[in-house]
Write a protein that holds these residues in place. Sequence first.
Motif: not given
Length: 234
Positions: A87-95, A131-137
């Motif tokens: 995933v693009f870790a420094n972008m939001t889920v929506m982005e 931010i996507s990088g902060t989501l769980s696996g």
Amino acid sequence: MLRVEDINVYYGAIHAIKGISLDVPDGEIVALIGSNGAGKSTTLRTISGLMRPKTGRIMYDGEDITGVPAHKIVGKGLCQVPEGRHVFANMTVMENLELGAYLRNDKEGIAKDMEAVFEKFPRLLERKDQISGTLSGGEQQMLAMARALMSRPKLLLLDEPSMGLAPLLVKEIFNIIKEINASGTTVLLVEQNANMALSIADKAYVLETGRITLSGTAAELASSEEVRKAYLGG
């Protein structure tokens, strides 16, 4: 929908894929199982245009896509969810989800698909501004699958969707794969968790050191002594 004909793929001098042929019928889930290093990911990368076969050809939806660039293949409705999620870790889920639809310009259709994706993955709706990088696996795996669905694929290639996930989440991810398939998307699934893969697939292939050694319906492979010993723990 997909026919791979006798492809040979090399990494430099290493002959990684040795004359593989396989079929993915329209509307089905086809599993490609095998141990680590068997060539499963290389096969998917070759189908999706990230690598080129030295010989052989890849037919998708009646068209020869051998050597067609990866972004053009996505535009034809064939989309891959890579191993390790990416995933693009420094972008939001929506982005991330909006990027999944970057080749489309049907605003209404995109809005509708966004709604459908949030219905399938309610957890992503709760976290849409995170931010996507902060989501769980597990959440990142859901996001990677949802992002692929935003391109409205006819054929979805999934590379190790259960990797590194807790058993409960694995169950959830596989239920979602079944739902995606039931709503009309054909699936080619690469998976080390052979038990789970065979439980949802229509047909399956076993890949060993770059060669297909067995193929048949998922039920046939699940009851095969050879497969049970090698991949199903008994």
